[in-house]
Design a protein around this motif. Structure first.
Motif, short mmCIF file in Angstrom:
data_model
loop_
_atom_site.label_atom_id
_atom_site.label_comp_id
_atom_site.label_asym_id
_atom_site.label_seq_id
_atom_site.Cartn_x
_atom_site.Cartn_y
_atom_site.Cartn_z
N GLY A 132 0.80 -1.41 0.36
CA GLY A 132 0.02 0.36 -0.22
C GLY A 132 0.78 1.16 0.09
O GLY A 132 1.25 2.33 -0.64
N PRO A 133 1.59 1.40 1.15
CA PRO A 133 2.48 2.49 0.33
C PRO A 133 3.30 2.66 -0.01
O PRO A 133 3.50 3.76 -0.40
CB PRO A 133 2.96 2.53 2.38
N GLY A 134 3.75 1.41 -0.48
CA GLY A 134 4.83 1.75 -1.04
C GLY A 134 4.13 2.32 -3.09
O GLY A 134 4.87 3.32 -3.25
N HIS A 135 2.85 1.80 -3.11
CA HIS A 135 2.66 2.31 -4.55
C HIS A 135 1.77 3.51 -4.09
O HIS A 135 2.07 4.44 -5.24
CB HIS A 135 1.64 1.44 -5.00
N LEU A 136 1.38 4.54 -2.98
CA LEU A 136 0.70 5.40 -2.88
C LEU A 136 2.17 6.73 -3.44
O LEU A 136 1.82 7.08 -3.66
CB LEU A 136 0.59 5.64 -1.86
N ALA A 137 3.46 5.82 -2.51
CA ALA A 137 4.09 6.63 -2.82
C ALA A 137 4.61 6.95 -4.45
O ALA A 137 4.98 8.31 -5.06
CB ALA A 137 5.53 6.17 -1.88
N LEU A 138 4.26 5.90 -4.55
CA LEU A 138 4.48 5.84 -6.54
C LEU A 138 4.19 6.76 -7.15
O LEU A 138 4.04 7.62 -8.11
CB LEU A 138 4.89 4.29 -7.22
N PHE A 139 2.58 6.57 -6.39
CA PHE A 139 1.87 7.83 -7.00
C PHE A 139 1.25 9.40 -6.44
O PHE A 139 0.85 9.82 -6.99
CB PHE A 139 0.21 6.79 -6.60
N GLY A 140 2.21 9.13 -5.61
CA GLY A 140 2.91 10.54 -5.42
C GLY A 140 2.02 10.99 -4.33
O GLY A 140 2.14 12.44 -3.79
N TYR A 141 1.53 10.42 -3.41
CA TYR A 141 0.27 10.76 -2.54
C TYR A 141 1.77 9.78 -1.60
O TYR A 141 2.05 8.95 -0.62
CB TYR A 141 -0.52 9.49 -1.95
N ASP A 142 1.83 11.06 -0.36
CA ASP A 142 3.08 10.86 1.06
C ASP A 142 1.93 9.57 1.72
O ASP A 142 1.09 10.30 2.57
CB ASP A 142 3.23 12.13 1.33
N PRO A 143 2.53 8.65 2.29
CA PRO A 143 2.33 7.28 2.44
C PRO A 143 1.91 7.93 4.32
O PRO A 143 1.73 6.56 4.93
CB PRO A 143 3.38 6.26 2.32
N LEU A 144 3.03 8.81 4.83
CA LEU A 144 2.31 8.79 6.16
C LEU A 144 1.52 9.63 6.74
O LEU A 144 0.67 9.74 7.37
CB LEU A 144 4.07 9.37 6.61
N GLN A 145 0.90 10.71 4.93
CA GLN A 145 -0.12 11.15 5.33
C GLN A 145 -1.37 10.39 4.84
O GLN A 145 -2.00 10.14 5.31
CB GLN A 145 0.19 12.59 4.30
#
Lengths: 401, 401
Positions: free
Chosen positions: B71-84
């Protein structure tokens, strides 16, 4: 605590001097035939020799991928995060023509535009009418007083004008009249909060007046305003860094940006000879120098690869004159990339070198985009360069005991 | 302003196309005998040739040292800070089995577990019972209605199940029943705020019901729930980037993650032949393509170094088919590292290449972890890759004048 707060806390007044040379739009892209960038093509022995004694790297003005305008690009170099320290569009336009904005003034960017008989926008730029024509129109619009508020209108370039509202009780919390699209009518300026009703009314009354004046000026028969803003109240270089900073910049936009952070803007011309002379004349009176070179960006914007190369080679010839002054820290960088093959500002990282007694030189011995990839600074946000400069000038206390 | 806000402000609709290839778990670690990573071992001439024309670098999905889930790995690639931008565990499990989560649904991750006669947890995974057995149990637990709330239970893999609560007035603000330790009893689900009492009661009633059903299923005689969550309401790719985005992914988890950011998930299979065909079939209809390759991660998770090498070599053979479509920007990277010698996800930085007309190629001519250290992108947060891709596709306006 943000970086500005940290600098406020740690900055020391010392005798050391920092020179920050900003080669505007420095970063480039390779020529498709030679595969070399402007910097890689230029004969720049002095910059290369300096790079060999420096710590080098690449900087990103805003964030990777973001193309900055001149405002954000310079604020980042001055150590102000450009996503946090934002200058409104109207103010930037005013700075660009050396307009003397006063506290309380509200500046807006105006577009002379073309309206059809129904009042619908058919061209947001009025066929890009000449600056000369804009000047005539601006002088006709200039000088109105509305309810005690003076409205000052000045031409910028082509269809662009600046409209500044000067008087008591104004606010910049109002919406744009410019819908930023053709096929719509200009929008009424509306108050964004309770204290901006008066501003909205005055702006709308001015626009109504302008409409009458402009009726006979087809294709420039309409006016769109946007980016209502005040000169920002950023903490100054003196407050943040304990620096007496001097700006040497031949063009209004950069003088204006320097003023926003409280630098003293000294008299100079637009040639390197004049700028170097100003640097010499003022070298004993300040401890920080922002030295701006416009030609690199202008050539890049014009898509003129070889002129950008020439500007770099010309600067290289003047570099020894800067080194001769023996600044304790010398930075050479740009506020953003302006690759000639892009013909405009770009997002590409910008080469940077920092030279000083304690910089720990890396293995980079050529000042270019690709060589700087391997530099000791790495690839860093541009707003970290001021702390690096301050540190190298031994102007920062230790953080924490 | 955060990066998502910045993208919303700057994104332009243009004709250019971006392909982002995600080789899941791409990054590796060297084999102790050969001292080469999976990428360095693989024969990948096409990836190497592409790297030579690209700007390369390393990316960190969350932060240095942090091992991300999918989840976080892909969200980051999609430009969504995975901590937020956080997706709850229950929702992630549901996405992983292609469960059609609806607005209002609350999903939780269930572990079938072993309880002793005192009700104390002795094995949080019920001896990792087979998926077949979990399916039987899930079907026995499925379909209960409690106070108008439908409880849907589906098996995932081994001891893992998903429990989804569907009805009016539910909330995900409840605590886990899973204490995440053996030697304790399952905890009652409790409300975290005033509006989640009903949810807590229903969850506890379901758990009580499940306890009765499970009595005869030793070692799977207990149920632990955690990660109660709703499908998140993240801004879509369309809203943020002005992109019509297409996901080509053969496995449910990645299709689900693409749906979370509003991509169109098109029909495809799990082989590269099928995925390439889907890319071809849809190439004219979208301007962004998320192309997911699962095999690299699966091999890494299995600790199978040579299979991961084979998957990379196989992908390399398909790369020309992607290049033939002439995307304006082509990115190849991974969502995290899955080094075979670690046998699971790792925190190590992930190689990335970005190819496009304006990318400014660096000196990297081999696509590997070590070569990418010297890349022009530097070592950057993965969530900066989308802005870089957008910039290279000339889909971003300048920031500030």
């Amino acid at each position: 605590m943000d970086q500005i707060g940290l600098m406020r806390q740690l900055s020391l007044k010392t005798e050391t001097k920092i020179v920050m040379v900003v080669l505007d739009g420095l970063g480039g892209l390779p020529d498709p035939i030679t595969n070399k960038t402007e910097l890689e093509t230029a004969n720049i022995p002095n910059l290369n020799a300096l790079a060999a004694k420096s710590i080098c790297g690449l900087s990103n003005p805003v964030l990777p991928g973001i193309t900055p305008g001149s405002g954000p690009g310079h604020l980042a170099l001055f150590g102000y995060d450009p996503l946090q320290y934002v200058i409104g569009r109207g103010v930037l336009e005013a700075l660009g023509i050396d307009f003397d904005l006063r506290p309380g003034d509200v500046a807006s960017r105006g577009n002379l535009c073309t309206l059809d008989t129904q009042g619908i926008i058919t061209d947001r730029r009025a066929g890009r009418i000449s600056t000369d024509k804009s000047r005539v129109i601006a002088s006709q619009l200039n000088g109105l007083e509305i309810d005690g508020v003076q409205v000052i209108v000045e031409a910028v370039k082509d269809h662009r004008i600046v409209v500044v509202f000067r008087g008591e009780g104004l606010s910049d919390a109002v919406s744009d009249s410019d819908p930023q699209r053709v096929g719509l009518a200009p929008q009424p300026v509306t108050a964004i909060n309770g204290s901006s009703n008066r501003m909205a009314q005055i702006a709308n009354r001015f626009i109504a007046h302008a409409s009458k004046v402009l009726t006979n000026h087809h294709p420039a028969n309409g006016l769109l305003l946007r980016g209502f803003s005040r000169k920002p109240d950023f903490p100054s270089f003196k407050e943040v860094y304990n620096l007496d900073a001097c700006a040497i910049a031949g063009y209004p936009m950069y003088r204006g940006l320097a003023k926003v952070v409280g630098m003293s803007v000294v008299k100079t011309g637009t040639t390197l000879t004049e700028e170097i002379q100003s640097l010499r004349d003022n070298f004993n009176s300040y401890d920080f120098f922002f030295f701006h070179v416009k030609g690199t960006d202008a050539a890049g914007e014009d898509g003129d690869f070889s002129r950008k190369v020439s500007v770099l080679e010309n600067f290289d010839q003047f570099l020894p004159a800067i080194i001769e002054l023996k600044p304790d820290v010398l930075i050479v960088t740009g506020d953003h990339s302006t690759p000639a093959i892009l013909g405009g500002h770009g997002w590409q990282s910008v080469p940077v070198l920092v030279q000083g007694k304690y910089c720990r030189p890396d293995s980079v011995s050529v000042f270019s985009e690709n060589a700087c990839v391997g530099g000791g600074l790495g690839n860093i946000p541009a707003c970290h360069l001021m702390p690096v400069a301050m540190a190298n000038a031994l102007k920062l206390e230790k953080f924490g005991a």
